[in-house]
Enzyme design. Sequence first.
Site, PDB file in Angstrom:
ATOM      1  N   GLY A  10      47.019  40.079  36.158  1.00  0.00           N
ATOM      2  CA  GLY A  10      48.224  39.321  36.438  1.00  0.00           C
ATOM      3  C   GLY A  10      49.481  40.156  36.559  1.00  0.00           C
ATOM      4  CE1 TYR A  53      49.470  35.645  35.010  1.00  0.00           C
ATOM      5  CE2 TYR A  53      47.453  34.871  36.047  1.00  0.00           C
ATOM      6  CZ  TYR A  53      48.662  35.530  36.124  1.00  0.00           C
ATOM      7  OH  TYR A  53      49.049  36.075  37.322  1.00  0.00           O
ATOM      8  CE  LYS A  96      48.653  37.874  46.711  1.00  0.00           C
ATOM      9  NZ  LYS A  96      49.242  36.515  46.622  1.00  0.00           N
ATOM     10  CE  LYS A 141      50.193  39.846  42.610  1.00  0.00           C
ATOM     11  NZ  LYS A 141      51.035  38.666  42.814  1.00  0.00           N
ATOM     12  CG  ASP A 190      52.864  38.751  45.898  1.00  0.00           C
ATOM     13  OD1 ASP A 190      54.102  38.668  45.993  1.00  0.00           O
ATOM     14  OD2 ASP A 190      52.177  37.964  45.209  1.00  0.00           O
ATOM     15  CG  ASN A 224      54.812  39.042  42.451  1.00  0.00           C
ATOM     16  OD1 ASN A 224      53.957  39.857  42.798  1.00  0.00           O
ATOM     17  ND2 ASN A 224      54.514  37.797  42.121  1.00  0.00           N
ATOM     18  CD  GLU A 232      52.248  35.778  47.936  1.00  0.00           C
ATOM     19  OE1 GLU A 232      52.251  35.110  46.890  1.00  0.00           O
ATOM     20  OE2 GLU A 232      51.198  36.218  48.462  1.00  0.00           O
ATOM     21  CD  GLU A 283      53.716  32.857  43.182  1.00  0.00           C
ATOM     22  OE1 GLU A 283      53.672  33.181  41.992  1.00  0.00           O
ATOM     23  OE2 GLU A 283      53.484  33.661  44.121  1.00  0.00           O
ATOM     24  CG  ASP A 325      52.135  26.795  42.247  1.00  0.00           C
ATOM     25  OD1 ASP A 325      51.937  27.962  41.894  1.00  0.00           O
ATOM     26  OD2 ASP A 325      51.875  25.825  41.513  1.00  0.00           O
ATOM     27  CG  HIS A 334      50.581  30.954  44.026  1.00  0.00           C
ATOM     28  ND1 HIS A 334      50.717  30.238  42.854  1.00  0.00           N
ATOM     29  CD2 HIS A 334      50.465  32.246  43.656  1.00  0.00           C
ATOM     30  CE1 HIS A 334      50.675  31.063  41.825  1.00  0.00           C
ATOM     31  NE2 HIS A 334      50.527  32.283  42.283  1.00  0.00           N
ATOM     32  N   GLY A 337      45.454  31.026  41.338  1.00  0.00           N
ATOM     33  CA  GLY A 337      45.335  31.987  40.243  1.00  0.00           C
ATOM     34  C   GLY A 337      45.795  31.351  38.957  1.00  0.00           C
ATOM     35  CD  GLU A 355      46.982  34.356  45.031  1.00  0.00           C
ATOM     36  OE1 GLU A 355      47.161  35.484  44.564  1.00  0.00           O
ATOM     37  OE2 GLU A 355      47.878  33.474  45.060  1.00  0.00           O
TER      38      GLU A 355
END
Length: 367
Positions: A24, A34, A144, A146, A174, A176, A200, A229, A252, A279, A281, A310
């Site tokens: 994550g 998470y 994908k 990060k 991505d 973020n 993203e 997202e 999302d 989105h 996960g 995703e």
Amino acid sequence: MVRGRISRLSVRDVRFPTSLGGHGSDAMHTDPDYSAAYVVIETDAEDGIKGCGITFTLGKGTEVDWSRKGCGALGDSSRPKRGVGLVGQAGGKACLEVTCGHEKQMLAQGYPAYTTSCAWLGYSDDTLKQLCAQALKDGWTRFKVKVGADLQDDMRRCQIIRDMIGPEKTLMMDANQRWDVPEAVEWMSKLAKFKPLWIEEPTSPDDILGHATISRALVPFGIGIATGEQCHNRVIFKQLLQAKALQFLQIDSCRLGSVNENLSVLLMAKKFEIPVCPHAGGVGLCELVQHLIIFDYISVSASLENRVCEYVDHLHEHFKYPVMIQQASYMPPKDPGYSTEMKEESVKKHQYPDGEVWKKLLPAQEN
């Protein structure tokens, strides 16, 4: 017909120590756990119908959500307005007795997915290579990665992944929300050599005109903008669509307020002919969004062109009705409801701070 009255509501703080493995991790959140405020609404109905709801957070935000839910309000921390309703056992078994072409295609082939699991920012190169190789072996063709914290590190990691997956497979990136607008354009001009399909969340999710500026600047590189997202209502999506600020729309399943709000955005995306690539996960987001993507294909878009959802391969084992993936595709769920119910054993074990997992981890972290 009223089947029963609400007899009990419980709210529990459930956290998974994903930070221990770097799962994550991204440019904005380096070591998230998470987590979720998990709500169960019980009734006095003879059949025992109950509803389950989730507010996904990154750990400490659960305390805010828990206090708000305790007062009868929905959460509003790092991921606001995740709906709660009688969905745990309610509803029909969608897609089981269908005859027309789109439904049959879903049952046979599923909805195309991409994986984020192999390229979290906190993974070592060895872990990245190992997971990428396994994903290729499992049939994944869309990946994908990060990016956004360090340009040279991004260049190195993207090179590793592109070398492994080859030129023919799809790569997404991505950031973020890490960049401002000029920085996003400059950074992506350097990363364009790796041929990403999209970048993203290149900047603040509610900066409509900023996204539009980045979108125009990246046209010569063939890079699209994916975002949504963090967008919490249909008005922001309407403005993104009107400003031509995105090429891939990412709902999302719980960020938006209720299923109805998600459906409004699906309809707008259809009007503007922008593909929806949700989105997922987190905690239970894959379980939830599978219902929306299949509905979108069967009842709204009737198209899989440029559409992909995703998938993150963790925490599904804690759900009573986990998502099913075959050949890098979401397979239609065969159980009634919204797939939100968690296993009681998992909830007890990961409840914060008194669950078995946290009783062991917290003293160690303090020392």
